[in-house]
Structure formats: structure tokens, C-alpha cells
Design an enzyme around this catalytic site. Structure first.
Site, PDB file in Angstrom:
ATOM      1  N   HIS A 214       0.922  -1.197  -0.179  1.00  0.00           N
ATOM      2  CA  HIS A 214       0.028   0.203  -0.073  1.00  0.00           C
ATOM      3  C   HIS A 214       0.992   1.172  -0.062  1.00  0.00           C
ATOM      4  O   HIS A 214       1.714   1.369   1.083  1.00  0.00           O
ATOM      5  CB  HIS A 214      -0.964   0.007   1.158  1.00  0.00           C
ATOM      6  CG  HIS A 214      -1.977  -1.280   1.024  1.00  0.00           C
ATOM      7  ND1 HIS A 214      -2.245  -1.726   2.468  1.00  0.00           N
ATOM      8  CD2 HIS A 214      -2.625  -1.813   0.029  1.00  0.00           C
ATOM      9  CE1 HIS A 214      -3.374  -2.660   1.892  1.00  0.00           C
ATOM     10  NE2 HIS A 214      -3.368  -2.800   0.679  1.00  0.00           N
TER      11      HIS A 214
ATOM     12  N   GLU B  92       1.755   3.086   2.864  1.00  0.00           N
ATOM     13  CA  GLU B  92       2.110   2.675   4.171  1.00  0.00           C
ATOM     14  C   GLU B  92       3.614   2.585   4.121  1.00  0.00           C
ATOM     15  O   GLU B  92       4.016   1.561   3.480  1.00  0.00           O
ATOM     16  CB  GLU B  92       1.385   1.342   4.496  1.00  0.00           C
ATOM     17  CG  GLU B  92      -0.193   1.347   4.697  1.00  0.00           C
ATOM     18  CD  GLU B  92      -0.870   0.198   4.686  1.00  0.00           C
ATOM     19  OE1 GLU B  92      -0.296  -0.930   5.120  1.00  0.00           O
ATOM     20  OE2 GLU B  92      -2.104   0.402   4.811  1.00  0.00           O
TER      21      GLU B  92
ATOM     22  N   HIS C 107       3.170  -3.773   6.295  1.00  0.00           N
ATOM     23  CA  HIS C 107       2.227  -2.783   6.317  1.00  0.00           C
ATOM     24  C   HIS C 107       2.314  -1.814   7.350  1.00  0.00           C
ATOM     25  O   HIS C 107       3.333  -1.889   8.274  1.00  0.00           O
ATOM     26  CB  HIS C 107       0.939  -3.422   6.275  1.00  0.00           C
ATOM     27  CG  HIS C 107       0.697  -4.100   4.980  1.00  0.00           C
ATOM     28  ND1 HIS C 107      -0.369  -3.976   4.065  1.00  0.00           N
ATOM     29  CD2 HIS C 107       1.272  -5.207   4.348  1.00  0.00           C
ATOM     30  CE1 HIS C 107      -0.358  -4.717   3.148  1.00  0.00           C
ATOM     31  NE2 HIS C 107       0.789  -5.655   3.219  1.00  0.00           N
TER      32      HIS C 107
ATOM     33  N   GLU D 125       2.089  -5.792  10.402  1.00  0.00           N
ATOM     34  CA  GLU D 125       1.435  -4.479  10.638  1.00  0.00           C
ATOM     35  C   GLU D 125       2.762  -3.842  11.700  1.00  0.00           C
ATOM     36  O   GLU D 125       2.939  -3.879  12.892  1.00  0.00           O
ATOM     37  CB  GLU D 125       0.391  -4.252  11.361  1.00  0.00           C
ATOM     38  CG  GLU D 125      -0.870  -4.948  10.505  1.00  0.00           C
ATOM     39  CD  GLU D 125      -1.081  -4.079   9.366  1.00  0.00           C
ATOM     40  OE1 GLU D 125      -0.872  -2.834   9.301  1.00  0.00           O
ATOM     41  OE2 GLU D 125      -1.941  -4.266   8.339  1.00  0.00           O
TER      42      GLU D 125
END
Length: 445
Positions: A84, A87, A191, A282
Site C-alpha cells: 500500500h 504505508e 504494512h 503491521e
């Protein structure tokens, strides 16, 4: 974009100094990777796996003792960042990781052992177009999607859907083809927007994989171990400190489906079709944190990034050989009690890799024209010694009357679309799907 064009851009920092903690644009990243590959040519190899919609190269740097070719018994590992575009922490951390590995090879014993025993592939940015269009807002910058407005982490073939005719974006198409060129064993994609290690499955169709609110793979014990390896070695992830808009994650890990169902995700595709166990990491509450936060984020994640790579040496590996000792390609290697949607198979060298926790396992090897071979093997913990248990299987009897009958579930073989035209009409189904999502879900990985 040709490498020769990179000479027009000033270099980021002399290679005998640490890489600066800042957000480098695509041209600067290309220049840095080129200089690294030139100055550390014996342990690195730079190549492109394809191009983005806007024509930017998807550069992968390979690091290891033999970076230009696979060697039997040396597992393939990969990190993918910036899927992404907004990100960005993963993109920064992977560049820092490259810098750390190259500068410490032959001086740091851990780094030297890791690189001698592992072939490491790093794709710092899977979505350079999205990055170039991003702003610097903590959470709400544009740039998540690719140039065609598609979420790349919703565009892979899905094992639980009949979507194999869907048009694949150029970036996704490139990754799928990449996975067919290397026998990756372990992977993670990086991410932002939360702090947690997420593991497959991300999706479900309500079958036997659905257990409570989780979608469980046959290798769930290994996935949980891998996720905890990252969270425990991270400075704070295991403490389950939640971001302002996220849920509590026990031990800093979560089953992907339990967090929120996701169709067309990359980690499920890696596991089902590429027999590569992948996590989604993440790494920051802010998707685009201020540059002043970057040194702290590197310090928090460096031990976890290194420890996770070391787990590629978990379990068992070896070759499958025929009666004459010749390697057998496409033999299935099945661990009793682990009924994978797609069977794990040997490569052109007859190699197999199975990530397994320490214990006793019954393994059956099958190939047409040979009687199945079943052996029970005691698997120790391999990462400390930077090698999984090596165990070869050699068929003892052939048969011309008994043929191999697959017992695994049907394994879909999606074709990769090579269509270049991504018109609005072709994207209608994606637009409908995205419209149906809530704003909160859109902000998630």
C-alpha cells in the site's frame, strides 16, 4: 527505467556511512540499490521482477553467499514492503535492513551465518506509483491504491472464491510470476496502520477451516509460532498496545480472518499456491509517521526482522530421489495430519522444504510410477544452528500397474492475466467491492 538513468540523481549517503532515516523517492531508492549491488557485488544481486502501471521498476535485491543462483539446501526467504503506497514504514525498514546486512557481513557472526545459510530477497516497494502519489498525513494520505485505483492486497487469486478470471494488476502479475521462479519457503509483507503480526487465512467460505471466528490453516501451529517470533522480538508488539482505532491483540498476533475477512490477499496466495508461509506485519499506528520517528521504529523492529528471517531454518528439508538417485521434480511431500489445499511439491532439484515445529512427524512422498514412501522423522529445532533437519527420501519400488491417485483436495491453478488495458470498465467489480467496504475497513491493511 534504465539503470544508466540513475547516474543523474545524487546519491543518498556515502556507502561507508549509515543510511539516512528519511523518505527516499523512487529515483533515490533505485540509485541506492544500484550502488549497493555494485559495491557489494559478491553478496548481492539486483534485478527487476516487472513494472508498475506507470512503468516504474519493481526492484528486488538478493543477498547471500550465492545471490545469483539457488543452491540446493539453501532456503529462499523474502520481504515485501510498501504494497500500500501510503504505508511507508516497511519501505524504510527494508532499506535499513539492506544497509545493515551488507555492512555487517563478515564482521557480525549472526549476520554472516544468516547470509551464508539463506538466500534473502527484498522488494522494498511493491507499489511505487502509490508511494509517489502519497501525502504525509498519519492515516489519511492518498496513495494506498495503485495507479488504476486498485488495492493490490485484494487482487490476488483467492482460494475461497471463483475469481481466477479477474484481471490482475501489473504489480500483482509481476509478483505471481516471481513466485514461480523461486521456491520461497518463508516470507512477510510489511504494512502500517496497526501494530500486530497477522497470519493466514485471511478468508473463508465457511468450510472446515472456519473454527470459531478464525480461519485456520493446516499449519496453524507453525503460523502462530512465526507470528509470536516477530511479536516477542519486537520492542512492544507482544505487549498488545493497541493503536487508537484498533482492537486488542493477545500477544501482539492475530489470525487474519478473525481480525477482518479479506478477499484476494497476498499472504493466502503465497501459502496456498506458492507453498510459502507468509505473515502480514503491521508495524506502526501511523501509516506515514514523521521522519523523526523512523530511528525508533528501526530500533523496535530490527531484532524482530532478523529473528523472523532465522525461522526459515525451521523444520525439515531435503531431496526426493528415484531408484537411481536422480532428483524427482513435482513429487508431493505430505505431512500426516496437514491436509493442504495444494500439496507441497519438490522443485526441479527434487528439493522440498517443510516448516515444522520440533516433534515426530509421519511424512508420505508420492510420485506417479512409484509406490508411496512413508517415513516417521524426529524434527529438532533448526534455527539456532541455521539449518533445518536434512532428510532425503529415495523411492524403493516402481510399479507399472499402480498409478498415483491424488488424495488432496482439488488445487486450482489460476492463470496469470497478461492484459495491459486496465480501463474503468475492467475495474467495475473492484469499484463495487471497494464501495461496499466501510471507511474503517479501508483504513486497515
Amino acid at each position: 527505467m534504465l539503470l544508466s538513468a540513475l547516474f543523474w540523481f545524487p546519491f543518498l549517503v556515502p556507502l561507508n556511512h549509515a543510511l539516512e532515516f528519511q523518505y527516499h523517492n523512487t529515483a533515490q531508492v533505485e540509485r541506492y540499490l544500484y550502488e549497493i549491488s555494485k559495491n557489494y557485488s559478491s553478496i548481492t544481486h539486483l534485478h527487476s521482477i516487472g513494472r508498475s502501471v506507470e512503468g516504474r521498476e519493481l526492484w528486488v535485491l538478493i543477498l547471500g553467499q550465492h545471490p545469483r543462483e539457488h543452491r540446493v539446501g539453501i532456503p529462499e526467504f523474502k520481504y515485501v514492503g510498501n504494497m500500500h503506497g501510503n504505508e511507508v514504514v516497511g519501505r524504510v525498514l527494508l532499506l535499513q535492513l539492506i544497509d545493515y546486512l551488507t555492512h555487517n557481513y563478515m564482521s557480525d557472526p549472526f549476520v554472516t551465518k544468516l547470509m551464508n545459510a539463506t538466500r534473502i530477497h527484498i522488494l522494498p516497494s511493491m507499489n511505487p506509483d502509490g508511494f509517489e502519489s502519497s501525502g504525509r498525513d498519519c492515516m489519511y494520505s492518498p496513495g494506498r491504491l495503485n495507479k488504476n485505483g486498485v488495492d493490490l492486497n485484494r487482487n490476488f487469486p483467492d482460494a475461497f472464491l471463483s475469481d481466477f478470471e479477474q484481471v490482475r494488476e501489473k504489480e500483482v502479475d509481476s509478483v505471481i510470476k516471481w513466485l514461480k521462479t523461486e521456491m520461497f519457503v518463508l516470507s512477510a509483507n510489511l504494512h502500517g496502520g496497526a501494530v500486530v503480526a497477522s497470519y493466514p487465512y485471511d478468508n473463508s467460505n465457511g468450510g472446515s477451516e472456519l473454527q470459531g471466528d478464525s480461519s485456520i490453516t493446516p499449519d496453524n501451529d507453525v503460523f502462530v509460532h512465526l507470528a509470536k517470533t516477530y511479536s516477542v522480538n519486537h520492542a512492544s508488539m507482544q505487549k498488545a498496545n493497541k493503536c487508537y482505532d484498533s482492537k486488542d491483540f493477545t500477544d501482539g498476533i492475530t489470525n487474519g480472518y478473525s481480525w477482518y475477512p479479506l478477499e484476494g490477499g497476498m499472504q493466502d496466495y503465497n501459502y496456498v499456491w506458492a507453498q510459502c508461509l507468509e505473515l502480514t506485519l503491521e508495524l506502526s499506528c501511523c501509516k506515514f509517521p514523521p521522519e523523526s520517528d523512523l530511528p525508533g521504529l528501526w530500533d523496535a523492529n530490527k531484532p524482530a526482522l532478523l529473528a523472523y528471517m532465522q525461522q526459515v531454518h525451521l523444520g525439515i528439508k531435503g531431496q526426493v530421489l528415484d531408484l537411481n538417485g536422480t532428483p524427482v521434480q513435482n513429487a508431493s511431500v505430505e505431512v500426516q495430519g496437514r491436509r493442504n489445499l495444494c500439496p507441497f511439491k519438490t522443485n526441479q532439484n527434487g528439493e522440498y522444504y517443510r516448516l515444522l515445529l520440533p516433534g515426530n512427524y509421519t511424512i508420505t512422498v508420492r510420485y506417479p510410477g512409484y509406490e508411496p514412501l512413508t517415513e516417521t522423522v524426529s524434527v529438532p529445532y533448526g534455527p539456532d544452528g541455521f539449518t533445518a533437519l536434512t532428510h532425503n527420501f529415495q523411492f524403493q519400488k516402481s510399479t507399472s500397474t499402480t498409478f498415483f491417485v491424488a488424495t488432496e483436495p482439488t488445487c486450482p491453478s489460476p492463470e496469470v492475466s497478461n492484459r495491459e488495458n486496465h480501463s474503468a470498465a475492467l475495474l467495475s467489480s473492484t469499484i463495487i467491492t471497494l464501495t461496499a467496504l466501510t471507511i474503517h475497513t479501508l483504513l486497515l491493511c
